[in-house]
Design an enzyme around this catalytic site. Structure first.
Site, mmCIF file in Angstrom:
data_model
loop_
_atom_site.group_PDB
_atom_site.id
_atom_site.type_symbol
_atom_site.label_atom_id
_atom_site.label_comp_id
_atom_site.label_asym_id
_atom_site.label_seq_id
_atom_site.Cartn_x
_atom_site.Cartn_y
_atom_site.Cartn_z
ATOM 1 N N LYS A 197 4.342 0.927 9.153
ATOM 2 C CA LYS A 197 4.540 2.575 8.594
ATOM 3 C C LYS A 197 3.846 3.281 9.227
ATOM 4 O O LYS A 197 4.400 4.399 9.303
ATOM 5 C CB LYS A 197 3.851 2.199 7.073
ATOM 6 C CG LYS A 197 4.903 1.349 5.961
ATOM 7 C CD LYS A 197 4.274 1.120 4.720
ATOM 8 C CE LYS A 197 3.097 0.118 4.851
ATOM 9 N NZ LYS A 197 2.482 -0.022 3.639
ATOM 10 N N ARG B 82 4.640 -12.408 10.206
ATOM 11 C CA ARG B 82 5.170 -11.097 10.029
ATOM 12 C C ARG B 82 6.432 -11.101 10.554
ATOM 13 O O ARG B 82 6.653 -11.769 11.913
ATOM 14 C CB ARG B 82 4.159 -10.018 10.682
ATOM 15 C CG ARG B 82 3.184 -9.383 10.141
ATOM 16 C CD ARG B 82 2.384 -8.298 10.873
ATOM 17 N NE ARG B 82 2.866 -7.291 10.421
ATOM 18 C CZ ARG B 82 2.076 -6.725 9.253
ATOM 19 N NH1 ARG B 82 1.346 -7.361 8.651
ATOM 20 N NH2 ARG B 82 2.601 -5.275 8.843
ATOM 21 N N GLU C 155 1.163 -1.104 0.103
ATOM 22 C CA GLU C 155 -0.039 0.050 -0.077
ATOM 23 C C GLU C 155 0.929 1.339 -0.072
ATOM 24 O O GLU C 155 1.699 1.339 0.932
ATOM 25 C CB GLU C 155 -0.950 0.052 1.273
ATOM 26 C CG GLU C 155 -1.919 1.023 1.189
ATOM 27 C CD GLU C 155 -2.666 1.154 2.539
ATOM 28 O OE1 GLU C 155 -2.684 0.083 3.227
ATOM 29 O OE2 GLU C 155 -3.563 2.098 2.589
HETATM 30 P P1 ATP Z 1 2.491 -1.835 7.738
HETATM 31 O O1 ATP Z 1 1.696 -1.875 8.913
HETATM 32 O O2 ATP Z 1 3.927 -1.488 7.793
HETATM 33 O O3 ATP Z 1 1.743 -0.851 6.999
HETATM 34 P P2 ATP Z 1 1.388 -3.334 5.815
HETATM 35 O O4 ATP Z 1 1.293 -5.050 5.902
HETATM 36 O O5 ATP Z 1 0.208 -2.906 6.112
HETATM 37 O O6 ATP Z 1 2.518 -2.963 6.917
HETATM 38 P P3 ATP Z 1 1.765 -3.259 3.053
HETATM 39 O O7 ATP Z 1 2.009 -2.289 2.146
HETATM 40 O O8 ATP Z 1 0.074 -3.770 3.103
HETATM 41 O O9 ATP Z 1 1.938 -3.098 4.518
HETATM 42 O O10 ATP Z 1 2.519 -4.714 2.713
HETATM 43 C C1 ATP Z 1 2.936 -5.093 1.577
HETATM 44 C C2 ATP Z 1 3.287 -6.614 2.010
HETATM 45 O O11 ATP Z 1 4.182 -6.726 2.910
HETATM 46 C C3 ATP Z 1 2.188 -7.379 2.310
HETATM 47 O O12 ATP Z 1 2.025 -8.790 1.465
HETATM 48 C C4 ATP Z 1 2.441 -7.719 3.672
HETATM 49 O O13 ATP Z 1 2.109 -8.798 3.914
HETATM 50 C C5 ATP Z 1 3.745 -7.619 3.797
HETATM 51 N N1 ATP Z 1 4.431 -7.179 4.913
HETATM 52 C C6 ATP Z 1 4.210 -5.802 5.701
HETATM 53 N N2 ATP Z 1 5.065 -6.042 6.781
HETATM 54 C C7 ATP Z 1 5.565 -7.171 7.016
HETATM 55 C C8 ATP Z 1 6.420 -7.751 7.796
HETATM 56 N N3 ATP Z 1 6.556 -7.162 9.003
HETATM 57 N N4 ATP Z 1 6.608 -9.202 7.722
HETATM 58 C C9 ATP Z 1 6.514 -9.640 6.588
HETATM 59 N N5 ATP Z 1 5.724 -9.104 5.750
HETATM 60 C C10 ATP Z 1 5.439 -8.080 5.798
HETATM 61 MG MG MG Z 2 -1.628 -2.267 5.104
#
Ligand code: ATP
Ligand code: MG
Length: 556
Positions: free
Chosen positions: A267, A257, A33
Site C-alpha cells: 500500500k 505473502r 489497516e
Molecule cells: P501493505 O504492505 O500492502 O500495507 P499489510 O500487510 O501492511 O500490507 P494490512 O492492511 O495490514 O496490509 O493487511 C491485512 C491483511 O492482509 C493481513 O492479514 C496481511 O497479512 C494480509 N496481506 C497483506 N498483503 C498481503 C499479500 N501480499 N499477500 C497475502 N496476504 C497479504
Molecule cells: Mg500493515
C-alpha cells in the site's frame, strides 16, 4: 472448480481441531489497516479467511486494525468494505481495534500490576542501542525496576497527556537476553498526540501492533488468526500476552505473502504512485488494487478463481500476472457480449452493393451462451475496417485483405478486394471490394471457402468512442526487488488512448462495468467515466497472451 481438491495446510489444522473437539465452530478475521486501498495480495488473504468459514462451520469478522492514527482515513475504510463485498464475501461483524482502546488500556494496567510491564523514559535510539543483536544479549534499561505503583501512576499520566510524544513508552518486562529479539522487552504503548479517524482526540497513547492484534483476536474469540510469514517471530509475543492476561487463547498461523509480477503489492508504494500522479488514482485500471482491477474489467469470480488456483504457500513468491489474466479471460469468454469495434479505421467500399441500402443482420451475442440472444447489426455499402487488416502487397499466408484477396466479413458476406486508393503520402484511404450476395452468414450455400474472417463497422451507423489500451505498469518482473527506486522501472507506455474508435450501435448506452468482447481485439469494459455522449471502453485483457508469445520469440 469441480474436482475434489486436497486441503491446504491451514485447512488441515482446522479439520483436526474440529475433529478433536477443540472447537465446535471456528472464527477467522480479515484485519486490514485502513491506510490504503486493498490490492491483489489482500484478495488472497480475504479468499483464505472468508473461504475457511465457508468450508467449515463458523464466521469471519472484518476488523480494521486502526491503531496508527497518522496514516488512517475513513475513505480507506469505505473502500475496503466495498471491495470485500464486491469480491463476494460478507463479514459477520464489523469491528475496529480502536473500539478496544479502553479494554487494551486495562490489559496494559493488568500487566503492570503483575510486574510484567514498565514505563521507560529512554529515547527510541537508546532503546535500540540496548536491544543487543541476534548474537549478543541486550542490556536492561535503567527504568526497568520501577515499582508497580510508580509504573501505574506514570502510565495513567501518559494517557492524560502529561508528556510529549516520545518522552516515555510502556514496555513488557520479559528478558533482554531472549533468543527471540522481539521478546527483549518490546514496546507496548507509545505517546502520539494525533487525531484518530474514529476516536478523535480521546487518546494520546496508542498500542503497538503486537499489543493490539492478539488481544483484539482474543476479545473477538477468533480461533484461527492468519497472518503473513513476517509475523512468525511475533507469535511468541502474541502467545505471551494472551497467556499472561489469561484471556481467550486465539492462535496465530502464518502463510506466505503473495505478489504479482510486473507490479508492486504494498500500500505504501501504491500510495506513492497515486500521490505522485503516476497513475490516475487508486482505481486506475493499471493498479493491482481491487478497485483498479474492477475498473479494468476483471470480474470478482476470476479473481477468486485465481486466488484459489495459486492456493497458499509457506514461502514468499511472485505469481506470474499471466496466470491472473488467464483466469480473467476464461471467465469473460463465458459471459462477455460479443461486439464489433474498429480502433484504427480505414474505409472499405463494396462497389456492387446498392448505395443507400441497409440490412439489419442478427448477430449472436455470445456463442458460448445458448441463452445469450442476438442483437441488430446494421450493414451497408461503406464500412470501417482495421487498417492493419489490409496490405498493398500481402505476403503468402496473409489471410486478410489485399488486392485479389477474399475474406468473410463477420456475420455478413464474403468479399473480394479489387482496388484501393492512396493519398499523396502513400497512405491507403479507401479499399474497394465486391461482395457475393450468395454468401450471407447463416444462409451461405455457395461452397466458397475463405481462410480469414474480419470485423467491421458500418460507416453510416458507427458511433465514435474512446478506447483505452493498457499495458503493464512496470517494465520489470519484480520492481520492488530491483536496485534503486521502484518508480524508475515504470513502463512509460502503459496507457494508449484511442480518441476516435468506431463501434457498432449496440455499444451505445452501456453501463459502467458492462463486459464485452470486441471481436479480434480483446475484452473490454465500459469505464465509470463513460457517458452516452462520450463512451469510454477500457481494454481488460487481450484475447491471447501476447506476452507469452513475445517471451517465446525472445527465447527462440
Ligand atoms: P501493505 O504492505 O500492502 O500495507 P499489510 O500487510 O501492511 O500490507 P494490512 O492492511 O495490514 O496490509 O493487511 C491485512 C491483511 O492482509 C493481513 O492479514 C496481511 O497479512 C494480509 N496481506 C497483506 N498483503 C498481503 C499479500 N501480499 N499477500 C497475502 N496476504 C497479504
Ligand atoms: Mg500493515
Amino acid at each position: 472448480m469441480s474436482e475434489e481438491k486436497s486441503l491446504n495446510f491451514i485447512e488441515e489444522i482446522i479439520e483436526t481441531d474440529l475433529k478433536e473437539g477443540r472447537y465446535e465452530q471456528i472464527a477467522t478475521r480479515f484485519p486490514p489497516e485502513p491506510n490504503g486501498y486493498l490490492h491483489i495480495g489482500h484478495a488472497s488473504s480475504i479468499c483464505l479467511n472468508f473461504g475457511l468459514t465457508q468450508t467449515f462451520p463458523g464466521y469471519t469478522n472484518l476488523r480494521f486494525d486502526d491503531t496508527n492514527p497518522e496514516t488512517e482515513e475513513t475513505e480507506y475504510v469505505d473502500s475496503i468494505k466495498e471491495d470485500i463485498q464486491w469480491l463476494g464475501f460478507q463479514w459477520k461483524n464489523e469491528f475496529y481495534a480502536s473500539d478496544y482502546f479502553e479494554q487494551l488500556f486495562g490489559f496494559a494496567c493488568q500487566l503492570i500490576e503483575k510486574g510484567l510491564a514498565y514505563v521507560d523514559d529512554s529515547t527510541s535510539d537508546e532503546i535500540r542501542a540496548m536491544k543487543g543483536t541476534p548474537t549478543q544479549p541486550g542490556s536492561n534499561s535503567p527504568y526497568r525496576d520501577r515499582s508497580i505503583a510508580e509504573n501505574l501512576d506514570l502510565f495513567k499520566r501518559m494517557r492524560q497527556g502529561e508528556f510529549p510524544d516520545g518522552a516515555k513508552v510502556l514496555r513488557a518486562k520479559i528478558d533482554m537476553a531472549h533468543t527471540n529479539m522481539i521478546m527483549r522487552d518490546p514496546v507496548l504503548y507509545r505517546i502520539k498526540h494525533a487525531h484518530h479517524h474514529r476516536t478523535g482526540d480521546a487518546w494520546c497513547i496508542y498500542p503497538m501492533y503486537d499489543f493490539a492484534h492478539g488481544q483484539s483476536d482474543s476479545i473477538e474469540h477468533i480461533t484461527h488468526s492468519i497472518c503473513t510469514m513476517e509475523f512468525i517471530p511475533h507469535r511468541e509475543l502474541y502467545d505471551w500476552c494472551i497467556s499472561n492476561l489469561e484471556i481467550f487463547p486465539s492462535h496465530q498461523y502464518e502463510f506466505a505473502r503473495r505478489s504479482l509480477s510486473y507490479t508492486v503489492t504494498s500500500k505504501r508504494k501504491l500510495l506513492q504512485l497515486v500521490n505522485e500522479h503516476i497513475v490516475e488514482g487508486w482505481d486506475d485500471p493499471r493498479m493491482p488494487t481491487i478497485s483498479g482491477m474492477r475498473r479494468r474489467g476483471y470480474t470478482a469470480e476470476s479473481i477468486r478463481e485465481f486466488c484459489d488456483r495459486i492456493g497458499i504457500a509457506k514461502r514468499d513468491n511472485v505469481v506470474d500476472v499471466s496466470m491472473l489474466e488467464f483466469c480473467v479471460r476464461e471467465h469473460l469468454n463465458r459471459i462477455a457480449q460479443r461486439r464489433m469495434a474498429v480502433i484504427d479505421p480505414v474505409k472499405l467500399i463494396i462497389t456492387n452493393y446498392e448505395e443507400g441500402k441497409e440490412e439489419i443482420l442478427h448477430a449472436e451475442n455470445n456463442p458460448e451462451d445458448e441463452q445469450g440472444g442476438h442483437r441488430d447489426l446494421p450493414f451497408s455499402r461503406e464500412l470501417w475496417i482495421e487498417r492493419e487488416d489490409f496490405m498493398e502487397e500481402p505476403p503468402k499466408k496473409f489471410f486478410r485483405l489485399g488486392p485479389g484477396l477474399t475474406v468473410r466479413l463477420k456475420h455478413a458476406y464474403i468479399i473480394q478486394c479489387h482496388d484501393f486508393k492512396k493519398d499523396e503520402d502513400g497512405k491507403v484511404t479507401e479499399i474497394y471490394c465486391t461482395y457475393n450476395p450468395e454468401t450471407k452468414s447463416g444462409e451461405d450455400h455457395s461452397g466458397i471457402k475463405v481462410k480469414g474472417t474480419m470485423h467491421w463497422v458500418s460507416c453510416a451507423h458507427a458511433k465514435t468512442a474512446e478506447v483505452r489500451l493498457y499495458d503493464r505498469l512496470f517494465k520489470v518482473e519484480n520492481p520492488a526487488s530491483e536496485e534503486g527506486d521502484f518508480k524508475s522501472y515504470i513502463n512509460e507506455d502503459s496507457l494508449h488512448i484511442v480518441k476516435q474508435a468506431y463501434v457498432e450501435p449496440a455499444l451505445m448506452n452501456t453501463s459502467a462495468g458492462d463486459k464485452f468482447q470486441f471481436l479480434r481485439l480483446g475484452y473490454f469494459t465500459t469505464d465509470r467515466l463513460s457517458t452516452p455522449e462520450h463512451p469510454i471502453f477500457n481494454r481488460t485483457v487481450g484475447l491471447k497472451d501476447s506476452w507469452a508469445k513475445e517471451t517465446k520469440k525472445e527465447q527462440a
